[in-house]
Design an enzyme around this catalytic site. Structure first.
Site, PDB file in Angstrom:
ATOM      1  NE  ARG A  49      10.070  15.673   9.192  1.00 13.08           N
ATOM      2  CZ  ARG A  49       8.959  16.417   9.146  1.00 13.08           C
ATOM      3  NH1 ARG A  49       7.768  15.830   9.113  1.00 13.08           N
ATOM      4  NH2 ARG A  49       9.011  17.735   9.113  1.00 13.08           N
ATOM      5  CE1 TYR A 100       9.809 -10.664  16.150  1.00  9.88           C
ATOM      6  CE2 TYR A 100       8.684  -8.561  15.828  1.00  9.88           C
ATOM      7  CZ  TYR A 100       9.850  -9.287  16.035  1.00  9.88           C
ATOM      8  OH  TYR A 100      11.050  -8.643  16.113  1.00  9.88           O
ATOM      9  CG  ASP A 145       4.008  -9.653  10.114  1.00 11.05           C
ATOM     10  OD1 ASP A 145       4.616  -9.798   9.026  1.00 11.05           O
ATOM     11  OD2 ASP A 145       4.606  -9.502  11.196  1.00 11.05           O
ATOM     12  CE  LYS A 165      13.312 -10.003  10.186  1.00 12.95           C
ATOM     13  NZ  LYS A 165      12.851  -8.657  10.595  1.00 12.95           N
TER      14      LYS A 165
END
Length: 375
Positions: free
Chosen positions: A47, A99, A171, A196
């Site tokens: 983690r 977005y 972004d 993406k």
């Protein structure tokens, strides 16, 4: 090293144990101490850190020209990590055409948490300047925008944010580091949905935040990641890092195909408007030429006949998959307004296209056939 070489080699090295050229997947959740009680490789618990995550973070930081990166389990987790690093009461300025996931995150989660925010047309720096407050801490930038492909001046907005003591974050998912590098243009943070283009094969979920320099704010983002636990799995990191190795080659074809498709659509009688910054007719074309290397693999277009006609075109294609997401090897098409919901500002006649790696003539023929049914 140039960016194509970095995409192949950054963050990776021959495995010491096996001499494997391809990095192994390290699935262990915990790591042994050395004889002196320390952790020889710096990893304690997955983690907190993991070899595969470290390789991915080093690679993307190198591609963006940043000092460090923090990899998250999704693009939305990465965006949320940036907002969570702000203090309640801080003011955020985001694009008017943000977005839709970012919009919902701010309105449904961070509004209740105490963040203030305004959505502003960032094509107009004067409008952004008017929206600035003494409490403004973050300017969130998206360019090209989703799904209208509006272009905004990254350098101008970054400078504006800094004059007001705010952080400028971009972004950069649609452009990728191959086409646009916001840190070199003066911004502080870059975010990617690694789902993406960086992953590139529609088979992995992830996000990442890159910082221009190590700062107290970026360390808070790392704390959010480490304590909140929104981390990617080692296998996810491995898949994304593998995808990055082919990113330069893939982006060349994405861009070439999108340019061909945009030119075809711009001349089609059943298309009212094409949104693609590579077209000289696009209002942001000259700005895109200045701050991008090429114009990307995303475009949208508006069909004559409104929503019903757009839906018919989306239903009439055979090569394009009618699906959400972008940046994979396969071409996708979707009616964006119906994805965004009842509050969508997207025209009902608009179809968003992620242009894949298929033969461009086949893609043109597929869209031509679907559009011909409207005539």
């Amino acid at each position: 090293m140039r960016i194509e070489t970095l995409a192949v080699h950054a963050g990776t090295e021959v495995d010491e144990g096996s001499q494997a050229v391809t990095p192994p997947i390290v699935l262990s959740t915990t790591f042994a101490r050395g004889a002196d009680g320390t952790f020889p490789k710096g990893h304690i618990y997955t983690r907190s850190s993991n070899p595969n995550r470290a390789e991915l973070e080093q690679a993307v930081a190198a591609l963006e020209g940043g000092a460090a990166a923090a990899a998250f389990g999704s693009g939305m987790a990465a965006i949320a990590g940036v907002f969570q690093a702000l203090e309640p009461g801080a003011h955020v300025i985001a694009p008017g055409d943000s977005y839709h996931g970012t919009v919902h995150l701010l309105r449904q989660v961070f509004d209740r948490w105490g963040l203030a925010f305004d959505f502003v047309d960032m094509r107009d720096p004067a409008a952004v300047a008017r929206a600035m407050r003494p409490s403004t801490r973050l300017l969130w930038i998206e360019t090209p925008s989703n799904p209208m492909l509006h272009m905004v001046d990254i350098a101008a907005l970054g400078a504006l944010a800094h004059r007001h003591g705010a952080i400028a974050a971009v972004d950069n998912t649609w452009a990728t580091p191959l086409l646009q590098q916001p840190l070199a243009l003066g911004c502080d943070l870059v975010m990617h949905s690694t789902t993406k283009y960086l992953g590139g094969h529609s088979d992995v979920l992830g996000g990442i935040v890159v910082t221009r320099e190590r700062s107290a704010f970026f360390e808070r983002i790392e704390t959010v990641l480490r304590l909140g636990g929104a981390v990617p799995s080692p296998f996810d990191c491995w898949l994304i890092r593998r995808g990055i190795r082919t990113l330069p080659a893939r982006m060349r074809v994405h861009c070439e195909n999108a340019e061909i498709l945009a030119q075809f659509l711009a001349g089609h009688p059943m298309v009212e408007r094409v949104h693609y910054p590579g077209l000289p007719s696009h209002p942001g074309h000259e700005l895109a030429r200045r701050q991008m290397r090429r114009f990307g693999g995303m475009l949208s277009f508006e069909v004559r006949g409104g929503r019903e006609a757009a839906m018919a075109v989306a239903a009439g294609v055979e090569i394009f998959a009618r699906a959400t997401s972008l940046g994979g090897v396969e071409s996708l098409i979707e009616h964006r307004a119906s994805i965004e919901g009842p509050d969508s500002k997207t025209p009902q006649s608009l179809l968003r296209v992620s242009v894949g790696l298929e033969n461009a003539e086949d893609l043109v023929a597929d869209l031509d056939h679907a559009l011909s049914t409207l005539q």
